[in-house]
Design an enzyme around this catalytic site. Sequence first.
Site, PDB file in Angstrom:
ATOM      1  N   GLY A  46     -57.675  36.459  14.730  1.00  0.00           N
ATOM      2  CA  GLY A  46     -57.548  37.240  16.091  1.00  0.00           C
ATOM      3  C   GLY A  46     -58.354  38.480  15.882  1.00  0.00           C
ATOM      4  O   GLY A  46     -58.322  38.944  14.990  1.00  0.00           O
ATOM      5  N   GLN A  51     -60.115  47.136  17.774  1.00  0.00           N
ATOM      6  CA  GLN A  51     -60.662  46.997  16.535  1.00  0.00           C
ATOM      7  C   GLN A  51     -62.094  46.960  16.286  1.00  0.00           C
ATOM      8  O   GLN A  51     -62.796  47.311  15.359  1.00  0.00           O
ATOM      9  CB  GLN A  51     -60.403  45.501  16.035  1.00  0.00           C
ATOM     10  CG  GLN A  51     -58.845  45.766  15.723  1.00  0.00           C
ATOM     11  CD  GLN A  51     -58.258  44.255  15.022  1.00  0.00           C
ATOM     12  OE1 GLN A  51     -58.108  43.297  15.849  1.00  0.00           O
ATOM     13  NE2 GLN A  51     -58.141  44.468  13.728  1.00  0.00           N
ATOM     14  N   CYS A  94     -54.698  41.785   8.584  1.00  0.00           N
ATOM     15  CA  CYS A  94     -55.402  42.379   9.711  1.00  0.00           C
ATOM     16  C   CYS A  94     -56.853  42.712   9.309  1.00  0.00           C
ATOM     17  O   CYS A  94     -56.949  43.246   8.385  1.00  0.00           O
ATOM     18  CB  CYS A  94     -54.680  43.495  10.278  1.00  0.00           C
ATOM     19  SG  CYS A  94     -55.357  44.544  11.677  1.00  0.00           S
ATOM     20  N   LEU A  95     -57.841  42.281  10.146  1.00  0.00           N
ATOM     21  CA  LEU A  95     -59.160  42.808   9.712  1.00  0.00           C
ATOM     22  C   LEU A  95     -59.230  44.107   9.668  1.00  0.00           C
ATOM     23  O   LEU A  95     -60.263  44.865   8.958  1.00  0.00           O
ATOM     24  CB  LEU A  95     -60.110  42.241  10.839  1.00  0.00           C
ATOM     25  CG  LEU A  95     -60.136  40.627  10.824  1.00  0.00           C
ATOM     26  CD1 LEU A  95     -61.120  40.022  11.961  1.00  0.00           C
ATOM     27  CD2 LEU A  95     -60.550  39.927   9.595  1.00  0.00           C
ATOM     28  N   HIS A 136     -49.224  39.967  17.345  1.00  0.00           N
ATOM     29  CA  HIS A 136     -49.940  40.822  16.599  1.00  0.00           C
ATOM     30  C   HIS A 136     -50.914  41.612  17.394  1.00  0.00           C
ATOM     31  O   HIS A 136     -51.629  42.567  17.535  1.00  0.00           O
ATOM     32  CB  HIS A 136     -50.396  40.149  15.400  1.00  0.00           C
ATOM     33  CG  HIS A 136     -51.503  40.898  14.576  1.00  0.00           C
ATOM     34  ND1 HIS A 136     -51.269  41.101  13.161  1.00  0.00           N
ATOM     35  CD2 HIS A 136     -52.699  41.534  14.684  1.00  0.00           C
ATOM     36  CE1 HIS A 136     -52.188  41.843  12.579  1.00  0.00           C
ATOM     37  NE2 HIS A 136     -52.845  41.999  13.396  1.00  0.00           N
ATOM     38  N   GLU A 137     -51.772  40.488  18.054  1.00  0.00           N
ATOM     39  CA  GLU A 137     -53.061  41.233  18.647  1.00  0.00           C
ATOM     40  C   GLU A 137     -52.727  41.971  20.046  1.00  0.00           C
ATOM     41  O   GLU A 137     -53.363  42.813  20.138  1.00  0.00           O
ATOM     42  CB  GLU A 137     -54.036  40.038  19.274  1.00  0.00           C
ATOM     43  CG  GLU A 137     -54.514  39.204  18.234  1.00  0.00           C
ATOM     44  CD  GLU A 137     -55.252  39.772  17.016  1.00  0.00           C
ATOM     45  OE1 GLU A 137     -55.546  41.197  17.439  1.00  0.00           O
ATOM     46  OE2 GLU A 137     -54.932  39.531  15.834  1.00  0.00           O
ATOM     47  N   HIS A 140     -51.860  45.330  19.152  1.00  0.00           N
ATOM     48  CA  HIS A 140     -53.250  46.282  18.822  1.00  0.00           C
ATOM     49  C   HIS A 140     -53.266  47.003  20.085  1.00  0.00           C
ATOM     50  O   HIS A 140     -53.707  48.115  20.025  1.00  0.00           O
ATOM     51  CB  HIS A 140     -54.270  45.207  18.464  1.00  0.00           C
ATOM     52  CG  HIS A 140     -54.454  45.116  16.832  1.00  0.00           C
ATOM     53  ND1 HIS A 140     -54.727  46.236  16.072  1.00  0.00           N
ATOM     54  CD2 HIS A 140     -54.753  44.065  16.220  1.00  0.00           C
ATOM     55  CE1 HIS A 140     -54.889  45.725  14.830  1.00  0.00           C
ATOM     56  NE2 HIS A 140     -54.644  44.323  15.020  1.00  0.00           N
TER      57      HIS A 140
HETATM   58 NI    NI Z   1     -54.835  43.014  13.325  1.00  0.00          NI
END
Ligand code: NI
Length: 175
Positions: A46, A51, A94-95, A136-137, A140
């Site tokens: 995701g 991000q 998480c990226l 989660h997304e 963000h």
């Molecule tokens: Ni993330």
Amino acid sequence: MAILPIIWAPDPVLKTKCRSVDVVDDEVRRLIDDMFQTMYFAPGVGLAAPQVGVTKRVIVVDVAGKDEKPQPIALVNPEIVWRSDATQIYEEGCLSLPELYADVERASHVKVRYLDRDGAEQKIEGEGLLAVCLQHEIDHIDGVLFVDHISALKRNIMMKKMVKAKKQRAREQAA
Ligand code: NI
């Protein structure tokens, strides 16, 4: 399409409540395509627009396993319209916080309303990893990271590691 640089925490853009998309136009579709390419390259399951430095309510997910057919889903202005009382604990990463993981408790089942890449209203129901990923997304785009769901002690340790990692990356990029 382009692979975009992923912003690492801590960064103010990751703490920003993103604004809704008024019209799903070619610019938004280009962002979606770039986000998919960036997510698959990373690789991740995701990615949210902040991000990659864009404070718009756009997320992409694909929770298909390695040997499964890809299941890309792009969600514009996603909104959780229902969440189960039942919860699940999943070890999240998480990226924007590479190589850091923590158990997070979330609803085990959610329903989400969103606009697709053509601007049409859609609904999706998710459980298991898809439910984790959607929550989660969507966090963000409200400026919330998975570490905001864990104890302050654990979060502080992780953020210290991130400050170090970012300094290291900046040094490498300058060299
Ligand atoms: Ni993330």
